[in-house]
Every structure is written in structure tokens, then in C-alpha cells.
Design an enzyme around this catalytic site. Sequence first.
Site, PDB file in Angstrom:
ATOM      1  N   GLY A 171       9.110   2.587   0.712  1.00 27.98           N
ATOM      2  CA  GLY A 171       8.139   2.861   1.757  1.00 27.98           C
ATOM      3  C   GLY A 171       6.873   2.039   1.537  1.00 27.98           C
ATOM      4  O   GLY A 171       6.619   1.534   0.438  1.00 27.98           O
ATOM      5  N   CYS A 172       6.071   1.908   2.595  1.00 21.89           N
ATOM      6  CA  CYS A 172       4.882   1.063   2.510  1.00 21.89           C
ATOM      7  C   CYS A 172       3.858   1.659   1.531  1.00 21.89           C
ATOM      8  O   CYS A 172       3.362   0.963   0.646  1.00 21.89           O
ATOM      9  CB  CYS A 172       4.280   0.870   3.895  1.00 21.89           C
ATOM     10  SG  CYS A 172       4.026   2.379   4.835  1.00 21.89           S
TER      11      CYS A 172
END
Lengths: 344, 344, 344, 344
Positions: free
Chosen positions: B147-148
Amino acid sequence: MKIGIIGATGYGGLELMRFLHNHPEAQQIDLYTSSEEGTLFSTKYPHTTNLYDQPLLKIDQEQLTDYDVLFTSTPAGVTSRLLPPLIGSGPKLIDLSGDFRLKEAEDYEHWYKKTPAPKEAIEQSAYGLTEWNKEAIRKADLIANPGCYPTAVLLSLLPLIKEWLIDPKGLIIDAKSGVSGAGNTPGPMTHFSETNENLSIYKINQHQHIPEIEQGIELFGNQKTPVTFTTHLVPMTRGIMSTSYAPLSECVTEEKLLDCLREYYDGMPFIRVMPESAKFCTKQVYGTNFCDIHVKVDPRTNRATIVSVIDNLVKGAAGQAIQNMNVLFGLKETTGLNEVPLFI
Amino acid sequence: MKIGIIGATGYGGLELMRFLHNHPEAQQIDLYTSSEEGTLFSTKYPHTTNLYDQPLLKIDQEQLTDYDVLFTSTPAGVTSRLLPPLIGSGPKLIDLSGDFRLKEAEDYEHWYKKTPAPKEAIEQSAYGLTEWNKEAIRKADLIANPGCYPTAVLLSLLPLIKEWLIDPKGLIIDAKSGVSGAGNTPGPMTHFSETNENLSIYKINQHQHIPEIEQGIELFGNQKTPVTFTTHLVPMTRGIMSTSYAPLSECVTEEKLLDCLREYYDGMPFIRVMPESAKFCTKQVYGTNFCDIHVKVDPRTNRATIVSVIDNLVKGAAGQAIQNMNVLFGLKETTGLNEVPLFI
Amino acid sequence: MKIGIIGATGYGGLELMRFLHNHPEAQQIDLYTSSEEGTLFSTKYPHTTNLYDQPLLKIDQEQLTDYDVLFTSTPAGVTSRLLPPLIGSGPKLIDLSGDFRLKEAEDYEHWYKKTPAPKEAIEQSAYGLTEWNKEAIRKADLIANPGCYPTAVLLSLLPLIKEWLIDPKGLIIDAKSGVSGAGNTPGPMTHFSETNENLSIYKINQHQHIPEIEQGIELFGNQKTPVTFTTHLVPMTRGIMSTSYAPLSECVTEEKLLDCLREYYDGMPFIRVMPESAKFCTKQVYGTNFCDIHVKVDPRTNRATIVSVIDNLVKGAAGQAIQNMNVLFGLKETTGLNEVPLFI
Amino acid sequence: MKIGIIGATGYGGLELMRFLHNHPEAQQIDLYTSSEEGTLFSTKYPHTTNLYDQPLLKIDQEQLTDYDVLFTSTPAGVTSRLLPPLIGSGPKLIDLSGDFRLKEAEDYEHWYKKTPAPKEAIEQSAYGLTEWNKEAIRKADLIANPGCYPTAVLLSLLPLIKEWLIDPKGLIIDAKSGVSGAGNTPGPMTHFSETNENLSIYKINQHQHIPEIEQGIELFGNQKTPVTFTTHLVPMTRGIMSTSYAPLSECVTEEKLLDCLREYYDGMPFIRVMPESAKFCTKQVYGTNFCDIHVKVDPRTNRATIVSVIDNLVKGAAGQAIQNMNVLFGLKETTGLNEVPLFI
């Protein structure tokens, strides 16, 4: 009321003028400047055409005693010299700069890197966090209007600290501000092409509002501790959000935190303790004197997240200054400040 | 290399196409969609005219085995069903969704509120935090691209946690993201008039990236602890900043933290440990696969502030996915990712 | 190729460096400055860390002859003195300033309020509007790279004017630009708090690009006429949109205009004549050398609306400069410029 | 005064509520909606907490007759049915939608693609361009509040057209708007990631405000002609700028144009004819009911450039609606609208 604004061409001055224009007691508003004497204000700021078509005046110590109120919105290091001779001379003095906020001269010297105001003058001043210092404000001749960050931080934390619901020793304050806090002097930090579509962190552990926050926690929350405080620059013009994290005291629930805040601020028109909502954001106070507060408890870590938002130019500067003027003159606190936020 | 992109019309897909267009090994790029079959891609996205004038293809499980690599950039809950049958069938699978990131099925169910992928498939997948899991990535058929937020958080904290320089039990992570992280589906949180000139806090203690961060700290940092993690929405399109606060272990100095980071990331082309500077900001990595890290120690509180910035769509999504593709195929990690940030 | 950039610290310089970093023929890139000699470029611009960690060099007329190409990206009035002695001395000279664009010295003096370059030097230079002047560019030692506005305006209008499909006598050009066109020197027009959430009109009938547009219409369109040209400042960093209005010649249809444009630009990789679409916008060329053109005819008024968009820093400056370098050295025009727009 | 707002949850409704909150004659403000009956307004819009904590009401034709004024701020096609039965039933009706603006039913059908309001109702309505139609407004029961673009365009052009100083046959109007004009329904045109840092042109020659502008020129300027009118979407929330170009009549100078404007608008508090200034911009009217007008003549082309700015949500919608209410009830026009622009 005869009002003088010193430093009228800065953003603090502009906001004072915006609110005073509709303040029912403001009969005369004179604008003082250190450098553009004689220029029509509406020539410098065309948006005030038909509203403030008057010349900027040169600061003249003697004339200043004629006013009922003097607002000073100047860079650090100016009013520490300008205001002391005026204390008790007639006008109530409301200083939006940082020169009279810190009670300890050494703190001012250390964080502001300037010569502090005379000790006596500082002692005569009242710290203008209206909701927490109304009695002192009422009696003072000189109000040290709080900084924008300390206003957002202290209003959201003080009740919880004072009631020992959170532990200030573990306090982390992550603050974010719009760009107008940097004032109207162009520079690299405010250059559009490098600020737009960009988020910066700046002055880590070095912001001059740190000692003001710690002093407020000591004065009003009765606890003494250094805090971690960091500031970010957000690509927007107005708004401050303060996100604080603190360990909970034993058996403290979210509801207890909310109740404490609601109780402390009961009947205070500009503080809104907000329930759970999908979005808690700076624009919900845009252009107004509100300070909105939101709290969440994480049972996984036993920490509270305490969030507050203000408009840095209003509750963080000019709005609170006018609120203090209202207190000083026995007016209703909301006089002239009764606006609905520009959410859009 | 024959490449398929599933979910090509989302922002993850767009960024994959932006980089793959100049990737020297990308010979064929096919675009798959669940809903706009037959539409020319450049009709939907005119900015790709002359670059991607090809029709969107319907997803067909059988054809998918013909590719060397399949990137999937779909909403949660899609690839948990789509990809398991394809494992080992030919193509390397790089999943940009969250469906294979969490090793514990219950965590996925709890935080994503969806049915988890089959246990076996999750066990066969490698978590694609390239700098920390290269050996596993090299051997895997299915990569769970991080995920970012976890990418920005873990890259900046893992060396310090693993070396016991900071105490993860006291870890506070205050994260801020641009709006593109919300994808291309219009909604109230991304409506311009309510997002512009506004800063929001959202999903306090509830973001689905929390378990991913905690899992990363356990897997790569060898410490198990819940963390406080909060997310803010900043009025800009791209960029994530993670500001973390942690108590220092005894006798740890700023230089020691910097040395540790520099040592761990020595020779890793996308991690830049940055010295003191006036401005540390998201735009310094704009449009690129860099992760920049900055550290400050506050002797007053004995805490470290650890800041990192990434482009959420690049190192936080498509760029890291291509970096993982390069690792999978024995290419130089920077192949196709050699861009200079658009600071302006 | 050995390349020198003079004025490397400005935005034009930054963009040259962004593209040249991946240009296959750029072997050495030296950075010259008039004022920050010795500073590491990546210290001044941290986003170039690991990419341009080299010191800024002092401009030294003798050393400059060693380069294959010299790009100059300096304020008006600098290269009119600096470059004439270098013509024919070895390096190809590509000037991004306005000093060699206007063929008539009086025009330069009138619109730029500066001393013009020597007549001879101007005569030896070629105007670098690549798509319209390739033969002259190929043979020249000095290229006067076009202004950002004239590039957007001329590319969209020249085919229609040259073919007499529209009447340039009635031409109204309403242009809009992002803020980066104003360069990197902070000032009131680029101060975030006064630029954000604001649209300005400036230099009505007085922009120095007016004579450049009229000269281009005369040189390439074979028609001589003054034009109405107005510029607006849009709260965004990059992008120019030129919206032109012109009376149609008799019996001219929308299809005829589109056909004319398509024919002229057939095979030219950076010009995209775009069909009808819901949205025609600056971001469809963001970060790239594209110029997109769109045309609509209003049968009610018998006028055409001709719209074009470019990235002002790319096709309007550094990108076209590199395109001209490619032409000068017999390279494929797209070499080093093969990027996909950052639509998001 | 007892006031009802129908369509209170839209942006027009929000702005009405913002101004009416401080309107001295507004005693009761009821909020009507078609879909969220019973929801507390401040639950839907937390920024109105403590200000509008009342439930949204269901529209009930019979109750509506109890009001002194009804504002309707609804999508096209709603009030054409809702309002006709209410004409003359008691309340003054001020419609912010486009349903009663066009006198010719065919025009409405052609441009709005909906069934027009009954002919009789349209005939009974007065077009609410306050400065030009005060007599009719005063006597009408139904006011068709003008569109945002027509307000900006007509106010700046009508005096010059009526006095034959410019030739409307050659009129080109290039208009630019902030995004709030699109309302509060999320969609691709208002999705932050595709709107921020982007400038779009839309509805070339097809905007439904074209017939309203032409009708205004005919009614108040006494000239009949089709005009060229184009709209652009600017990445900001509020503000419209209209830039018009027109051939000058013989012997007309800039001073003559300015004199004409000054004469027509003498004593009208919301129209400001602005002298030459470095910057003429939308923010100079931000949040207020002002319309600022600026004029320049180009002797090279013998054309005038006429620029006006308004806040699209205020003078372009809610502000003008309240101004019309003030006219209807014999109040001072500025009542409740006496704000200073938020230039910062």
C-alpha cells in the site's frame, strides 16, 4: 469607538479591517503603516475600493493616545519598543505579534532571536487566549494576542490536561497550516510554483510557538513539560489543523474526553465540540472565529487523538483580537464576529 | 515482454502505462477492463492519443496465461478470486490491490470487510516492499505490491526499529496524502469545491493500512506492537508524507539514526537519505519512484521525528510494481524508472 | 554530446535537465550560473540528489566554445551580449530567452524596453518553431527558441491563416497560463496566498509576445495584421491554453478546418489534432512536448474557436529547445522527449 | 420576515443561508429539501453547527404560502412546475434556477432540453438583474434570478452597448469560472485529481447562458445579435471572470468607455468601475456581492477589452437574490450584504 490599526497592510491588518467594517461599535478606523504613508489603502488593495478609500497614516506616538483601541500587527521586534510607553496612556492595546506572549525574557530571546520587551511591560500584559483568561484580559491595558498554532493546540488540549485525562508528558502535536500564516512578503516558501501541489515540513522542533504552547500548558493546565511540536505547510491559503496524540490516563473513555470538553466550553460561542463525522476539516471554520474540536480514542494503543481546526487569520489572529476587544469593552463576545463559515 | 494490465482505466493502471511506455523490455501492453470493452483507450483518456490508441479488452481467464507479466490494479475483493487460479500458470502476477498483503485472513476480514483470498495463495505470494524483500520477490509467482502509506512508513522506520534505535511501542505515525489516492471514482471526499483549500482528517485509527504497517514492522523489524496511525487528505493530487514520532533508545543521536539509514540503503537507487535542508517536501519526488527520508532528534523530549515522502502513485503503487517486475526478470531495478522529479 | 546549460537554476534550466538526463546522446551536462558558483546543484535543488550532484560553474566565455550545444535560459537582455561572439565558434546555440526572436530591433526595444542584440546576430539566427522552420533550424548556429504563448498560438493558427480559411484581421486571442511562466523569482504576482484560488488578467494589449505572434503570422502565414492578445494567470503551475476566435472565410466548415490542420501536421509527432471531446484541457499534455489542437465552428456567428494547449515549460520552452537540438544534430525529433503526459 | 429556502442543501442554498444569518429582517429561515427530510442541517453540513441545527423539511405546497419570501435553488426543470401555482398566493418568489429566465419558450427547450414553464408564469416574472430592472422587480411576484455568467457579462457590457460605444455584432466573450458553478454533485468534471492543476474549455458555443446573454443585450441594450460565448473551468472554487472583446465605435476612447460605465452605475453600491491596476482578479470580490469592471482600449486594433469579475455564488446567485429581496421589500439594497471581500 475610535480604532487604530498599526501594520494595516499585512494580512493580520486586512482581517481586522474585514471584521471591523461591520462591527457596530467601530466608528472610526485609522490605518497606520511604517512605509507607505499617504498611499490610499484601496490603491494598494483594490478589493477595498469604496470600503477603505483612506490614506495610510504615518505612525506618530503622540496621536496614538487618542484611540480607544490600538491593534498592532507587526513583525517580531517592533511592538516590544513601540507599545511600552503607551501602556496606561489611554488606548487599550491589542498586540498580534509575538512580542509580549512569553513571560520569560530568555525564552523570547532564545526562540525569537531578538531583544525582549521590558519585563515590566510583559508583566502588565494579559495573554489573550480569550476562553481561558477572560478575567485578566478584562483588566489589562495590553493584550498579547496568542499565536495561531498555540490557539488551536491549547484550546483543544487544556481541559483534558487540566483534568488529568491525558498525560502531557507523552504529548505529540503534529500541526498543519495554510500558507497565509507566512504573511504577505513573497519568498521561496510562499512562491506559488513551489508551494502549490506540494506539502512541506518545516522548523522541526524549532518553531517559536513551542515555548508559547508549553507556557499555556503550565499556566492554564497546571502541568510543566516539554512537548513535541511539528509544523507542516499545506497548499491552501487559510486554515490550521492541530492533530495531537497523548496517552490516556487510566479508565478514560472517549465519552469522558468529550464530556470534559463540552463542560469546559459550555456557553462559549466560538468553541464547537464536534461529534463523530465522516469528515473533520479546516474549511468548516473558514473565514470565522470558530475553533472546532474532535476527539477519538484508540483502545488498541490506549491513546487519544485530539484534533482541532481554526482559521489561522481569524481565531488564530484578527478574530480573537476583536473577541478580546469585545471583552475589554464589555460587549457581547460575538459582536462583529457572527459569520457563517464559507464551507464552499 | 508481453504485459497485461487489468484495471487499466484506474489511476494505478494509468501510471503503469506511463512508465511502461518507455520501458525497454515492454514489447506489448494489453489493457483489460471489466466494463468498457471495445472502447479505445485514447478515447477514454485523450491524453494518451497516439500513445495508447488500442481497444480495452475483456478479461478472459484463458488468454491471461499468455503474458509474461500481469499487473492487476483493481478494487479490494477482485483479485482474491481472479488471481489464485493463475498462480504458476505462466505469467508473473503483480497485484496492486490489498488482497494479498495481509498474511492473516482475519486481519483482512476485519479491516477490509471482505472475504479474504485463499490461505494457500496468500502463502505463495511475496510482499513487494522491494528494498526489504528482494529474495522472496525474486522467487515468487505472485507479488502483493504494498500500500502507499505502508511503503512510506516502513521504508523510513524499519532500519531504526530493527536496530533498536527507536522504541516502536511509542510510535505515532501522522500521515498525509494527496487526493489521487482515492482513485478515479468521483465522490464527496474528492469533489473539488469541498477538497480544494481544505485539509481533512479521516479514518482515525481505522485505516486498512494499519495492519499492513504492523505486519511489516513484525516481519522486517522483528518487533510486534500496535501503532497509532492517522491519515489526512491534503489539497493536492500526488504525494504522501509520513511524519513519525518515536522515543529514542538510550544514547542515540541524530547522526546515529542517519548513519543507520544510510547503511541500510547503501546502493539502493530509489532511497535517498536527505541531510538537513530548509524544506523537505513531497514535490521533491513528484512523478518518480524515489522515497526520501529525513530525520531530526529533539534533545528536549528525547524523541526522533522521522519524515519520508513518496509519490503515492509511483513508489506507492505503479513504480514499485515495475521495480518488482524488474527484480522478477533480473533487470536493473531502475529500468524504465529513471526519471527526474517534476519539482516544478 | 557535451552540453552546457547557462541559467541552470531557473525553471527553463530545470526542465532542460529533466529531459536531458534521459537523452541517449547527452554524455556530459555542465551547469552554469551567474551567481551561485560552487554550490552543488542538488544542494540548491534537493530533488536532484543523486542525479545532479555537481557544482554550479562560473560562466567563462572561453570554455563555452568546447561544447557541442549551449542552452541559454536567462532573463531578457543577457544573451543579446553573451551569444553573438560565440556564433560560429563551435557550439550550436539554443537561446530560450526573447533576445533573438524579433527580427526588427525597434520591436524589441519597444516591447522589451532593452537594447536589442546586434542586427547581424539576429539575421544569423533561426526562429525555433520546429514544425514551421525546420530547414532554417537545421542550418543555423543560433536558434531563437519561441516564447511559450507564441508557440501555443502559432501552432494552432498558422495552417488556417496560410490557407485563408480564417481572417486574421478579426483575430482575438485569449490566452491563459499557469504561474511557472513567471519563473522562480518570488514576487507579488506569484505569492501563493494571492495567487491560489484567484484568476488574474494582466498586461492587456501589452505583452511582449504580441510582436512575436504577429511576426510569426507574417513569416509563416503570409499575412500582416495586428492582433488582439490578452493573457490571464491561472492558479496552477504548468500549462497554457490559447483560445482564439476568428471570422471564417466563405464556405468554410469545421471539417475543412480540421482537415487543414491534420494535413499540415501529418507525421509530426508532437502535434495532435483532437476530435470532439467532453473535456479539452491543459493536463492532457502535462509534462510533455505535445501541442494539442481543437476546433469548433459556430454557425450562428460564422466564427471559429481554435483552442490549443501546451505545457509552457516543455513545448513552450525546454522541450522545444531539445526538439530543436535533435533537428540540429540529425536525431529523431522525439529523442529524449518520448513521455506520456501526467494527466493525473 | 419568514423565509423559506427550497433546495437548501445545494451551494446556492448554502450561500443564501450564509448571508441571511446576518440579515436584520430575517426572523425565521426554514430549509426545504426533496430528499433528506428530517436530517438536521448541521449533521449534513457540520460547518453550520450551532447556526442551523434544524431539520430539513419536506416540500409541502400548502405550507409554502405562509412565507414572506421563498427562494428556490433547484436543478433546471423543477420550479417550472413548482412555482406557477404559488404566484400571487402570498410569498414573493425568487428563483435561482434557469426556469423563468428565457422569455421565449423555444429558447428554453432548445438550450435546456426540458419542458418550459407556462407562458403566463414567464410573463409574470421579472428578470432579476437588479441594476437594470429594478422597477419591474419591485412590482413582480416572481423573480428570475440571472445566471452567473450573464450577470458578469451583462453588467460589464450593457452601458457600452446601449450607448453604441462598442459594436455588439463583433462581440467575443471569453468567460472563466471556478468549479463551484457545477454545484455539489460529484462527477468527472469536478473530480479533484482531474480538475486541480488543470484548465478546461467546455460547452464551446453550447452553453445554456448564451440565449440569456443575447436576451439581456436585446432587452436592456436594445440591440439584437448572436454572440460568441465560451466557458472555461479554472482550478479554483469561486469566481467568474468575463473577458469581452468588441470593435469600438468611431472616435471612442478608453476614457469615454470608463465615463459611460461610471455614469450608469453612479450610486449603485455593488458595481465598482476600477481604474488601471497591476492586477485585476476574481479574488477582489471573493465572498461578496460586488461586480468589478475594468476596461482597456487597444489603439493598434481599435478594439476594447472589457473585463468583469464576480463571485459566482454571490452576485452570480445568492447575493443578487438577496439584493432582489431587499428591492422587493423596500430595504436598502446592501442590507445583509455589506461584506468586505476575502482577498486573502
